[in-house]
Write a protein that holds these residues in place. Structure first.
Motif, PDB file in Angstrom:
ATOM      1  N   LYS A  15       0.840  -1.212   0.000  1.00  0.00           N
ATOM      2  CA  LYS A  15       0.000   0.000   0.000  1.00  0.00           C
ATOM      3  C   LYS A  15       0.866   1.250   0.000  1.00  0.00           C
ATOM      4  CE  LYS A  15      -3.786   2.497   0.525  1.00  0.00           C
ATOM      5  NZ  LYS A  15      -3.166   3.834   0.614  1.00  0.00           N
ATOM      6  N   GLU A  16       1.900   1.266   0.831  1.00  0.00           N
ATOM      7  CA  GLU A  16       2.811   2.416   0.889  1.00  0.00           C
ATOM      8  C   GLU A  16       3.494   2.632  -0.453  1.00  0.00           C
ATOM      9  OE1 GLU A  16       5.597   1.887   4.008  1.00  0.00           O
ATOM     10  OE2 GLU A  16       4.101   1.969   5.629  1.00  0.00           O
ATOM     11  N   LEU A  17       3.932   1.533  -1.074  1.00  0.00           N
ATOM     12  CA  LEU A  17       4.630   1.637  -2.356  1.00  0.00           C
ATOM     13  C   LEU A  17       3.718   2.168  -3.453  1.00  0.00           C
ATOM     14  CD1 LEU A  17       6.835  -1.572  -2.261  1.00  0.00           C
ATOM     15  CD2 LEU A  17       7.653   0.738  -2.737  1.00  0.00           C
ATOM     16  N   LEU A  18       2.467   1.738  -3.455  1.00  0.00           N
ATOM     17  CA  LEU A  18       1.526   2.270  -4.450  1.00  0.00           C
ATOM     18  C   LEU A  18       1.396   3.784  -4.294  1.00  0.00           C
ATOM     19  CD1 LEU A  18      -1.389  -0.346  -4.566  1.00  0.00           C
ATOM     20  CD2 LEU A  18       0.346   0.102  -6.310  1.00  0.00           C
ATOM     21  N   ASP A  19       1.293   4.242  -3.060  1.00  0.00           N
ATOM     22  CA  ASP A  19       1.214   5.691  -2.816  1.00  0.00           C
ATOM     23  C   ASP A  19       2.519   6.377  -3.212  1.00  0.00           C
ATOM     24  OD1 ASP A  19      -1.353   5.425  -1.869  1.00  0.00           O
ATOM     25  OD2 ASP A  19      -0.769   5.380   0.248  1.00  0.00           O
ATOM     26  N   ASP A  20       3.644   5.734  -2.902  1.00  0.00           N
ATOM     27  CA  ASP A  20       4.948   6.310  -3.269  1.00  0.00           C
ATOM     28  C   ASP A  20       5.051   6.519  -4.784  1.00  0.00           C
ATOM     29  OD1 ASP A  20       5.759   6.265  -0.621  1.00  0.00           O
ATOM     30  OD2 ASP A  20       6.750   4.319  -0.795  1.00  0.00           O
ATOM     31  N   ILE A  21       4.619   5.523  -5.532  1.00  0.00           N
ATOM     32  CA  ILE A  21       4.710   5.596  -6.994  1.00  0.00           C
ATOM     33  C   ILE A  21       3.711   6.603  -7.545  1.00  0.00           C
ATOM     34  CG2 ILE A  21       4.436   4.310  -9.150  1.00  0.00           C
ATOM     35  CD1 ILE A  21       5.296   1.785  -7.586  1.00  0.00           C
ATOM     36  N   GLU A  22       2.460   6.498  -7.109  1.00  0.00           N
ATOM     37  CA  GLU A  22       1.400   7.340  -7.678  1.00  0.00           C
ATOM     38  C   GLU A  22       1.531   8.808  -7.284  1.00  0.00           C
ATOM     39  OE1 GLU A  22      -2.095   5.348  -6.301  1.00  0.00           O
ATOM     40  OE2 GLU A  22      -1.796   3.604  -7.625  1.00  0.00           O
ATOM     41  N   LEU A  23       2.090   9.066  -6.104  1.00  0.00           N
ATOM     42  CA  LEU A  23       2.244  10.447  -5.631  1.00  0.00           C
ATOM     43  C   LEU A  23       3.650  10.983  -5.841  1.00  0.00           C
ATOM     44  CD1 LEU A  23       0.242  10.143  -2.270  1.00  0.00           C
ATOM     45  CD2 LEU A  23      -0.579  10.966  -4.488  1.00  0.00           C
ATOM     46  N   ASN A  24       4.511  10.152  -6.459  1.00  0.00           N
ATOM     47  CA  ASN A  24       5.885  10.560  -6.761  1.00  0.00           C
ATOM     48  C   ASN A  24       6.611  11.047  -5.499  1.00  0.00           C
ATOM     49  OD1 ASN A  24       8.068  10.939  -8.531  1.00  0.00           O
ATOM     50  ND2 ASN A  24       7.527  13.084  -8.901  1.00  0.00           N
ATOM     51  N   ARG A  25       6.530  10.242  -4.431  1.00  0.00           N
ATOM     52  CA  ARG A  25       7.054  10.658  -3.138  1.00  0.00           C
ATOM     53  C   ARG A  25       8.528  10.314  -2.934  1.00  0.00           C
ATOM     54  NH1 ARG A  25       2.362   8.766   1.066  1.00  0.00           N
ATOM     55  NH2 ARG A  25       3.406   6.752   0.736  1.00  0.00           N
ATOM     56  N   LEU A  26       9.050   9.371  -3.722  1.00  0.00           N
ATOM     57  CA  LEU A  26      10.424   8.926  -3.497  1.00  0.00           C
ATOM     58  C   LEU A  26      11.259   9.058  -4.756  1.00  0.00           C
ATOM     59  CD1 LEU A  26       9.833   5.616  -1.475  1.00  0.00           C
ATOM     60  CD2 LEU A  26      10.442   7.854  -0.566  1.00  0.00           C
ATOM     61  N   SER A  27      12.566   9.171  -4.554  1.00  0.00           N
ATOM     62  CA  SER A  27      13.488   9.134  -5.688  1.00  0.00           C
ATOM     63  C   SER A  27      13.513   7.725  -6.250  1.00  0.00           C
ATOM     64  CB  SER A  27      14.891   9.522  -5.226  1.00  0.00           C
ATOM     65  OG  SER A  27      15.414   8.534  -4.334  1.00  0.00           O
ATOM     66  N   ALA A  28      14.075   7.586  -7.447  1.00  0.00           N
ATOM     67  CA  ALA A  28      14.146   6.278  -8.094  1.00  0.00           C
ATOM     68  C   ALA A  28      14.901   5.277  -7.228  1.00  0.00           C
ATOM     69  CB  ALA A  28      14.816   6.412  -9.456  1.00  0.00           C
ATOM     70  N   GLU A  29      16.020   5.697  -6.659  1.00  0.00           N
ATOM     71  CA  GLU A  29      16.840   4.789  -5.858  1.00  0.00           C
ATOM     72  C   GLU A  29      16.095   4.343  -4.601  1.00  0.00           C
ATOM     73  OE1 GLU A  29      21.443   4.460  -4.239  1.00  0.00           O
ATOM     74  OE2 GLU A  29      20.573   6.428  -4.679  1.00  0.00           O
ATOM     75  N   ALA A  30      15.464   5.288  -3.911  1.00  0.00           N
ATOM     76  CA  ALA A  30      14.728   4.957  -2.686  1.00  0.00           C
ATOM     77  C   ALA A  30      13.544   4.047  -3.000  1.00  0.00           C
ATOM     78  CB  ALA A  30      14.248   6.233  -2.012  1.00  0.00           C
ATOM     79  N   LEU A  31      12.879   4.299  -4.111  1.00  0.00           N
ATOM     80  CA  LEU A  31      11.726   3.495  -4.504  1.00  0.00           C
ATOM     81  C   LEU A  31      12.141   2.056  -4.802  1.00  0.00           C
ATOM     82  CD1 LEU A  31       8.697   3.506  -5.159  1.00  0.00           C
ATOM     83  CD2 LEU A  31       9.289   4.133  -7.501  1.00  0.00           C
ATOM     84  N   LEU A  32      13.253   1.897  -5.506  1.00  0.00           N
ATOM     85  CA  LEU A  32      13.725   0.553  -5.840  1.00  0.00           C
ATOM     86  C   LEU A  32      14.173  -0.211  -4.599  1.00  0.00           C
ATOM     87  CD1 LEU A  32      15.676   1.373  -9.107  1.00  0.00           C
ATOM     88  CD2 LEU A  32      13.684  -0.121  -8.925  1.00  0.00           C
ATOM     89  N   LEU A  33      14.828   0.466  -3.683  1.00  0.00           N
ATOM     90  CA  LEU A  33      15.260  -0.184  -2.448  1.00  0.00           C
ATOM     91  C   LEU A  33      14.056  -0.690  -1.660  1.00  0.00           C
ATOM     92  CD1 LEU A  33      18.103   2.231  -1.292  1.00  0.00           C
ATOM     93  CD2 LEU A  33      18.375  -0.175  -1.911  1.00  0.00           C
TER      94      LEU A  33
END
Length: 312
Positions: A15-33
């Motif tokens: 759920k957190e990751l979906l929000d991270d992706i859809e709301l552009n909350r994290l950098s690419a590196e942080a998102l992948l980690l």
């Protein structure tokens, strides 16, 4: 403090990751980690390897690497092995730099003989930078779309599992309460069935099915004790004696619901259960079939008792 189950952790992370992706909350590196953590729990080997490629960079000697070069739109010239091999963080950094560069570009203030050439060079540079940004943006968008697809599948699968577990646990709790209130000795026999079924050998399965048969008989005795009287069901005079367990369960249902289809369904299910359980005591039955028979028995008891509870 209540400890969360593994399934709950996975659901929350997805759920957190979906929000991270859809709301552009994290950098690419942080998102992948963060996504790699989810992949370690539930991802396939291919997905885990792909995410690793996005963090460390692609290579031309691995089949999965070459596959995702295409999926993420990294090829410039596949035949010549030319493409954007760097990790996503590198593409994101280049994209940011090119956007800064594009915003800094201004139309040259020039005139005279060199004006046309200078303007031409400016347009070419502008076009080249825009195309580069478009290519990098395309790579990033494809990676994020593929990450979103993976995370969404995990999230909705776990959400469905959680809902299913919740529904079943609620229903199981209701059945256990009804069994305890009406025939507590039946509830006491259930753990022994589960223990024997977990052993898995033929003798243990046979013993388990014998206990299931006893559960059905004990259930009949509890909800409708034996009597010398008879009852008319569907035009037939039915005996309710000590050895007529099926008849007495059917009589209990008959007296508490007007639905002919439900009576028929329960009668047929009960007959099939008695037949399979009795046969299974003497013949080989697989562990899976024995478990299915026990679960079917348990749910049938619950349905019969729910009918009774609705009419009290």
């Amino acid at each position: 403090m209540v400890q969360k189950s593994r399934s709950e952790h996975i659901l929350q992370l997805a759920k957190e990751l979906l929000d991270d992706i859809e709301l552009n909350r994290l950098s690419a590196e942080a998102l992948l980690l963060k996504t790699s953590r989810l992949a370690r729990w539930v991802g396939s080997d291919e997905i885990k390897y792909w995410i690793n490629l996005e963090m460390k960079g692609y290579n031309p000697s691995n089949e999965i690497s070459l596959k995702y070069m295409g999926i993420t739109g990294r090829w410039v010239n596949k035949e010549e092995d030319k493409g954007y091999w760097g990790p996503l963080a590198q593409q994101e950094a280049s994209l940011e730099a090119e956007n800064i560069k594009l915003r800094a570009m201004t139309t040259p203030d020039t005139s005279g003989d060199w004006a046309f050439r200078v303007m031409k060079m400016h347009e070419q540079q502008l076009t080249s930078t825009s195309n580069y940004i478009s290519r990098l943006s395309g790579i990033k968008s494809r990676v994020l779309a593929h990450l979103h697809e993976f995370v969404s599948e995990v999230y909705y699968e776990k959400e469905f599992d959680s809902l299913s577990e919740s529904i079943f646990e609620k229903y199981k709790s209701d059945i256990d309460t009804l069994i305890f209130e009406h025939c507590g000795d039946v509830l006491e026999q259930i753990p022994s069935v589960m223990d024997r079924l977990s052993e898995g050998d033929n003798e243990a399965i046979s013993q388990a099915l014998t206990t299931v048969r006893r559960i059905l008989d004990s259930f009949a005795d509890s909800i409708f004790p034996p009597t010398e009287q008879t009852i008319n069901i569907g035009g037939n005079e039915v005996s309710l004696g000590a050895h007529r367990h099926q008849n007495r369960i059917n009589a209990y249902v008959h007296q508490r619901t007007e639905s002919k289809s439900r009576k028929t369904k329960i009668r047929q299910n009960l007959s099939n259960l008695y037949d399979r359980v009795s046969t299974g005591v003497h013949k080989d039955v697989t562990t899976e079939e024995a478990r299915a028979l026990f679960l079917n028995t348990y749910l049938l008891l619950g349905e019969v008792l729910h009918i009774g509870a609705a009419n009290t």
